[in-house]
Design an enzyme around this catalytic site. Structure first.
Site, mmCIF file in Angstrom:
data_model
loop_
_atom_site.group_PDB
_atom_site.id
_atom_site.type_symbol
_atom_site.label_atom_id
_atom_site.label_comp_id
_atom_site.label_asym_id
_atom_site.label_seq_id
_atom_site.Cartn_x
_atom_site.Cartn_y
_atom_site.Cartn_z
ATOM 1 N N ASP A 76 -0.139 5.249 0.966
ATOM 2 C CA ASP A 76 -0.368 6.184 2.072
ATOM 3 C C ASP A 76 -0.545 5.441 3.389
ATOM 4 O O ASP A 76 -1.380 4.548 3.516
ATOM 5 C CB ASP A 76 -1.619 7.033 1.803
ATOM 6 C CG ASP A 76 -1.448 7.949 0.607
ATOM 7 O OD1 ASP A 76 -0.523 8.778 0.622
ATOM 8 O OD2 ASP A 76 -2.251 7.835 -0.346
ATOM 9 N N ASP A 135 0.865 -1.169 0.000
ATOM 10 C CA ASP A 135 0.000 0.000 0.000
ATOM 11 C C ASP A 135 0.913 1.235 0.000
ATOM 12 O O ASP A 135 2.111 1.122 0.276
ATOM 13 C CB ASP A 135 -0.891 -0.049 1.242
ATOM 14 C CG ASP A 135 -1.624 1.252 1.472
ATOM 15 O OD1 ASP A 135 -2.382 1.667 0.574
ATOM 16 O OD2 ASP A 135 -1.421 1.866 2.533
#
Length: 231
Positions: free
Chosen positions: A12, A10
């Site tokens: 953020d 991922d």
């Protein structure tokens, strides 16, 4: 023998410390558009979803015109800030450098837009590390696993040969839906109590723990040899 031929991150809250900037941009956009105010924890909780899905969750029943206005206002605040933060968490650059030397395939699966991720990859200097990237505006939003399916298809590997690493329940649920192992990190949006519900192989509190685990659990990626081993 090392297990994972690909590591999917991922963005953020996992690699990049951008959560405060995202929540501030959402709050400013809502104020610009006259939308009901949402608490910071509510704004933070939807980070990881695609923007449309996040706005629908924050303001159920939002009309298409309000949605379009909010998206435009959010983009304005996020991209026009005087100092948009693209700081990686401590140890992330060293982690990615070490993985690049071990040479598993590295990928990104994110709720960001393509324009947002491309800008962030350049700003952080991390673009050269990732073989494949997928964004929410070019596929399905998390927790639907389509972006992971597309990454696997591009790499020609099975779900159990890849590892998803993320800071939200959306990341871990997405992986669980297709039988992909995952690791939850606690320095982002969701805490360990929330992450454990999706049965990650490990929950880590520091980048150093993640580095230690991956050092002995990744293998060289060779797309031409089904059972490639380290040279």
């Amino acid at each position: 023998m090392s297990q994972y031929r690909a590591v999917i991150f991922d963005w953020d809250g996992t690699l990049v410390d951008s959560l405060d900037h995202i929540t501030a941009s959402l709050a400013a956009a809502a104020e610009d558009c006259g939308m009901p105010r949402r608490a910071d924890h509510e704004l933070r909780d939807i980070i990881g979803l695609g923007l449309a899905e996040a706005l629908e969750r924050l303001w159920p029943g939002i009309t298409p015109s309000r949605m379009a206005a909010l998206r435009q206002a959010y983009g304005h605040h996020f991209f026009s800030a005087v100092a948009t933060p693209y700081s990686t968490f401590d140890g992330v650059s060293e982690l990615l450098q070490g993985l690049s030397e071990a040479r598993p395939a590295l990928a990104v699966a994110t709720g960001k837009s393509r324009a947002g991720l491309d800008r962030a990859l350049i700003a952080t200097g991390l673009s050269d590390y990732f073989r494949v990237t997928r964004c929410a505006d070019e596929t399905r939003s998390k927790p639907h696993p389509l972006m992971l399916d597309e990454i696997l298809q591009e790499l020609s590997i099975a779900p159990n040969e890849a590892l998803m690493i993320g800071d939200t329940v959306y990341d871990l649920e997405m992986a669980a839906r297709i039988g992909m192992p995952s690791i939850g990190v606690t320095w982002g949006v969701h805490d360990a109590a929330a992450l454990v519900a999706h049965n990650p192989v490990r929950i880590v509190d520091h980048v150093s723990e993640l580095k230690t685990f991956l050092a002995v659990n990744v293998r060289r990626f060779n797309p031409h040899v089904e059972d490639a081993v380290d040279e």
